[in-house]
Design an enzyme around this catalytic site. Sequence first.
Site, PDB file in Angstrom:
ATOM      1  N   LYS A 195       4.910 -11.281   3.919  1.00  0.00           N
ATOM      2  CA  LYS A 195       3.479 -11.513   3.709  1.00  0.00           C
ATOM      3  C   LYS A 195       3.232 -11.632   2.215  1.00  0.00           C
ATOM      4  CE  LYS A 195       0.008  -8.207   4.116  1.00  0.00           C
ATOM      5  NZ  LYS A 195      -0.539  -8.358   2.745  1.00  0.00           N
ATOM      6  N   SER A 220       0.841  -1.202   0.000  1.00  0.00           N
ATOM      7  CA  SER A 220       0.000   0.000   0.000  1.00  0.00           C
ATOM      8  C   SER A 220       0.879   1.256   0.000  1.00  0.00           C
ATOM      9  CB  SER A 220      -0.944   0.002   1.210  1.00  0.00           C
ATOM     10  OG  SER A 220      -0.247  -0.264   2.406  1.00  0.00           O
ATOM     11  N   GLU A 255      -9.046  -9.756   4.982  1.00  0.00           N
ATOM     12  CA  GLU A 255      -9.411  -8.393   4.579  1.00  0.00           C
ATOM     13  C   GLU A 255     -10.805  -8.358   3.978  1.00  0.00           C
ATOM     14  OE1 GLU A 255      -6.431  -6.059   2.581  1.00  0.00           O
ATOM     15  OE2 GLU A 255      -7.872  -4.480   2.090  1.00  0.00           O
TER      16      GLU A 255
HETATM   17  N1  LIG Z   1      -6.867  -2.254   4.034  1.00  0.00           N
HETATM   18  C1  LIG Z   1      -7.013  -1.526   2.937  1.00  0.00           C
HETATM   19  N2  LIG Z   1      -7.062  -2.158   1.757  1.00  0.00           N
HETATM   20  C2  LIG Z   1      -7.219  -1.442   0.629  1.00  0.00           C
HETATM   21  O1  LIG Z   1      -7.283  -2.059  -0.463  1.00  0.00           O
HETATM   22  C3  LIG Z   1      -7.240  -0.032   0.707  1.00  0.00           C
HETATM   23  C4  LIG Z   1      -7.156   0.578   1.968  1.00  0.00           C
HETATM   24  N3  LIG Z   1      -7.070  -0.196   3.072  1.00  0.00           N
HETATM   25  N4  LIG Z   1      -7.161   1.907   2.087  1.00  0.00           N
HETATM   26  C5  LIG Z   1      -6.872   2.742   0.961  1.00  0.00           C
HETATM   27  C6  LIG Z   1      -7.415   2.210  -0.326  1.00  0.00           C
HETATM   28  C7  LIG Z   1      -8.905   2.551  -0.454  1.00  0.00           C
HETATM   29  N5  LIG Z   1      -9.510   1.291  -0.753  1.00  0.00           N
HETATM   30  C8  LIG Z   1     -10.858   1.032  -0.525  1.00  0.00           C
HETATM   31  C9  LIG Z   1     -11.350  -0.224  -0.275  1.00  0.00           C
HETATM   32  C10 LIG Z   1     -12.713  -0.417  -0.027  1.00  0.00           C
HETATM   33  C11 LIG Z   1     -13.586   0.643  -0.047  1.00  0.00           C
HETATM   34  C12 LIG Z   1     -15.051   0.499   0.226  1.00  0.00           C
HETATM   35  O2  LIG Z   1     -15.670   1.462   0.576  1.00  0.00           O
HETATM   36  N6  LIG Z   1     -15.645  -0.669   0.072  1.00  0.00           N
HETATM   37  C13 LIG Z   1     -17.073  -0.900   0.360  1.00  0.00           C
HETATM   38  C14 LIG Z   1     -17.404  -2.376   0.312  1.00  0.00           C
HETATM   39  C15 LIG Z   1     -18.466  -2.693  -0.714  1.00  0.00           C
HETATM   40  C16 LIG Z   1     -19.004  -4.090  -0.552  1.00  0.00           C
HETATM   41  O3  LIG Z   1     -18.419  -5.065  -1.061  1.00  0.00           O
HETATM   42  O4  LIG Z   1     -20.051  -4.230   0.080  1.00  0.00           O
HETATM   43  C17 LIG Z   1     -17.441  -0.412   1.738  1.00  0.00           C
HETATM   44  O5  LIG Z   1     -18.601  -0.059   1.963  1.00  0.00           O
HETATM   45  O6  LIG Z   1     -16.569  -0.424   2.639  1.00  0.00           O
HETATM   46  C18 LIG Z   1     -13.093   1.891  -0.304  1.00  0.00           C
HETATM   47  C19 LIG Z   1     -11.743   2.085  -0.556  1.00  0.00           C
HETATM   48  C20 LIG Z   1      -8.545   0.398  -1.224  1.00  0.00           C
HETATM   49  N7  LIG Z   1      -7.356   0.752  -0.447  1.00  0.00           N
HETATM   50  C1  LIG Z   2      -3.930  -3.689   3.942  1.00  0.00           C
HETATM   51  C2  LIG Z   2      -2.780  -4.570   4.256  1.00  0.00           C
HETATM   52  C3  LIG Z   2      -3.252  -5.928   4.650  1.00  0.00           C
HETATM   53  C4  LIG Z   2      -1.791  -4.634   3.114  1.00  0.00           C
HETATM   54  O1  LIG Z   2      -1.580  -5.650   2.501  1.00  0.00           O
HETATM   55  C5  LIG Z   2      -1.061  -3.410   2.755  1.00  0.00           C
HETATM   56  O2  LIG Z   2      -1.172  -2.382   3.448  1.00  0.00           O
HETATM   57  O3  LIG Z   2      -0.348  -3.442   1.741  1.00  0.00           O
HETATM   58 MG   LIG Z   3      -0.477  -5.320   0.734  1.00  0.00          MG
END
Ligand SMILES: Nc1nc(=O)c2c([nH]1)NC[C@@H]1CN(c3ccc(C(=O)N[C@@H](CCC(=O)O)C(=O)O)cc3)CN21
Ligand SMILES: CC(C)C(=O)C(=O)O
Ligand SMILES: [Mg+2]
Length: 283
Positions: free
Chosen positions: A133, A65, A201
């Site tokens: 990981k 990330s 996750e």
């Molecule tokens: N732990 C983590 N994994 C990620 O992939 C991730 C982060 N954090 N933080 C920064 C960005 C932002 N990401 C994301 C990931 C999910 C939602 C999200 O809002 N998902 C819906 C789920 C929808 C569903 O399947 O029902 C939600 O309501 O949370 C937003 C941004 C991906 N990235």
């Molecule tokens: C969200 C966590 C599990 C990760 O793989 C990352 O930060 O890259």
């Molecule tokens: Mg990762």
Amino acid sequence: MSEQSPVPSVHPATPSMQALKRVRTRHFQAAKEEGAPFTGLTSYDMLTAQIFDEAGIDFLLVGDSAGNNVLGYDTTLPVTVDELIPLTRAVARAVKRAFVVADMPFGSYENGPREALHTAIRFMKETGAHAVKLEGGERSADQIRRIVDAGIPVMAHIGFTPQSEHGLGGHLVQGRGAGAEKLLADARAVEAAGAFAVVLEMVPADVAQRVTQELRIPTIGVGAGPHVDGQLLVWTDWAGLSTGRIPRFVKQYADLKGVLSEAARAYKEDVQGGQFPTAEQSF
Ligand SMILES: Nc1nc(=O)c2c([nH]1)NC[C@@H]1CN(c3ccc(C(=O)N[C@@H](CCC(=O)O)C(=O)O)cc3)CN21
Ligand SMILES: CC(C)C(=O)C(=O)O
Ligand SMILES: [Mg+2]
């Protein structure tokens, strides 16, 4: 840091991970058995690593990330081993107590156990991380086994796996409905392959609970509800510094974006208005 027991036993009891001089893989196992939840954050640099370590965060993940949060990419897909190694080294050098996990980026282990071990050895040799990981359950089991056989602890990562975001069709919760059986199969596969812990996750809380009860190894939730053995968050989400969409599962513990942007404005105003520097800041 609290005092260690003056009479160390062969199998030290760990009533609290807080008392540890250094967190090791067996302490995650002990924490699960004691029902004492542990805590992780991502970190990509020396300053945050030092702060989180001193605050008692149990493990730091140098996540891919970093692609979004340090390197300015839109996804984790372009991130390379060469980009993550210096960040991981900085984090590993900064900590005294926390367990440091190096995230293997997309394209550095999918080709097979040989490639996976090569990458894992690079991280262990060149960074000082304590474990690696990688993403994937059943599909990554052979890779996990090979790395573990070489004496390198592996943290697995199943459920929503950001490196396969396009294959999964977006940032979607995994393991809903019939998907629960696939998630359980993935969880069993990584445990059997020798992973010391598994990240879940974006998984429904009841499914994460079931995985946590069935597995011997600890589960670490990122958007997986409260019934897991430990929690992990991306530090820039957690501290209110991320600029993109913040997932619903994040609790924001600070407003660093607000603090820094206000500080930047105040600094500029001071310079323009002649309030900085004053005699006090001059030689
Ligand atoms: N732990 C983590 N994994 C990620 O992939 C991730 C982060 N954090 N933080 C920064 C960005 C932002 N990401 C994301 C990931 C999910 C939602 C999200 O809002 N998902 C819906 C789920 C929808 C569903 O399947 O029902 C939600 O309501 O949370 C937003 C941004 C991906 N990235
Ligand atoms: C969200 C966590 C599990 C990760 O793989 C990352 O930060 O890259
Ligand atoms: Mg990762």
